[in-house]
Design an enzyme around this catalytic site. Structure first.
Site, PDB file in Angstrom:
ATOM      1  N   CYS A  42       0.851  -1.353   0.101  1.00 49.65           N
ATOM      2  CA  CYS A  42      -0.042   0.014  -0.074  1.00 49.65           C
ATOM      3  C   CYS A  42       0.793   1.259  -0.195  1.00 49.65           C
ATOM      4  CB  CYS A  42      -0.798  -0.127   1.235  1.00 49.65           C
ATOM      5  SG  CYS A  42      -2.005   1.263   1.431  1.00 49.65           S
ATOM      6  N   HIS A  75      -8.883  -3.928  -1.883  1.00 49.26           N
ATOM      7  CA  HIS A  75      -7.862  -3.263  -1.250  1.00 49.26           C
ATOM      8  C   HIS A  75      -8.386  -1.661  -1.038  1.00 49.26           C
ATOM      9  CE1 HIS A  75      -3.646  -2.078   0.181  1.00 49.26           C
ATOM     10  NE2 HIS A  75      -3.903  -0.934  -0.330  1.00 49.26           N
ATOM     11  N   GLU A  76      -8.700  -1.114  -2.499  1.00 49.81           N
ATOM     12  CA  GLU A  76      -9.153   0.269  -2.356  1.00 49.81           C
ATOM     13  C   GLU A  76     -10.317   0.629  -1.906  1.00 49.81           C
ATOM     14  OE1 GLU A  76      -6.524   2.077  -3.333  1.00 49.81           O
ATOM     15  OE2 GLU A  76      -5.278   0.672  -3.935  1.00 49.81           O
ATOM     16  N   HIS A 110      -9.950   1.361   1.751  1.00 43.24           N
ATOM     17  CA  HIS A 110      -9.531   2.574   2.069  1.00 43.24           C
ATOM     18  C   HIS A 110     -10.700   3.405   2.240  1.00 43.24           C
ATOM     19  CE1 HIS A 110      -5.325   2.540   2.000  1.00 43.24           C
ATOM     20  NE2 HIS A 110      -5.295   1.893   0.925  1.00 43.24           N
TER      21      HIS A 110
END
Ligand code: NI
Length: 183
Positions: free
Chosen positions: A111, A154-155, A158
């Site tokens: 990341c 993953h994004e 966020h």
């Protein structure tokens, strides 16, 4: 042009915020941020440019990593032909379907906001469908698998204030690695 230092580090509390839905039309500031994100992610995966501008390589970024608490992300996915890329910009993304099968990145996820080595694996869905909107507000649907599916998960994490390190079992970072497929 964005530099690696412009990306928030995990110590920054803003990364823990739940980002807000975006309204259309996008503001000039958001359009500019998207342009910078695309440029950074592309350049960072081109060896000469990454070296020249000292860019840490990354394939995805969420707006909050630039301190913008809004629900959009950019993924620049290198294709089989080296240094050719497919770029995804998704505003207000939601995962509308996901596979039973789980996979994980064998060498561990990375990341741009986590600047230290981290041991451990994160089981993620091998295939997902992401729905959302493009920069002009037109609905889009992306079917992603393997590495690209992991990048989207993953994004999207966020956007909900979650970092990949949060998903690693602290006591047993490689727990269940035999149960899922490594990529
Ligand atoms: Ni990240």
């Amino acid at each position: 042009m964005l530099r690696t230092k412009d990306i928030l580090d995990e110590k920054d509390k803003r990364l823990r915020m739940v980002s807000k839905e975006v309204e259309f039309p996008l503001s000039d500031k958001d359009m500019e941020a998207i342009k910078l994100m695309k440029e950074y992610l592309t350049n960072s995966q081109i060896e000469d440019l990454a070296e020249k501008y000292k860019l840490r390589p990354g394939m995805g970024m969420a707006a909050i990593q630039l301190g913008i608490p809004k629900r959009y992300l950019v993924i620049v996915h290198e294709q089989e032909i080296k240094e050719t890329f497919k770029t995804y910009v998704v505003i207000n993304p939601t995962i509308t379907s996901s596979s039973e099968e789980k996979i994980y990145v064998e060498e561990g996820e990375g990341c741009l906001s986590v600047n230290r080595p981290v041991d451990g694996i994160i089981p993620r869905c091998a295939r997902i469908t992401v729905e959302g909107f493009d920069e002009l507000g037109k609905p889009i649907k992306v079917r992603a698998r393997e590495e690209l599916a992991i990048a989207f998960q993953h994004e999207i994490d966020h956007l909900n204030g979650i970092l990949f390190v949060d998903r690693i079992d602290k006591k047993h970072p490689f727990k269940d690695s035999d149960k899922y497929r490594a990529i």
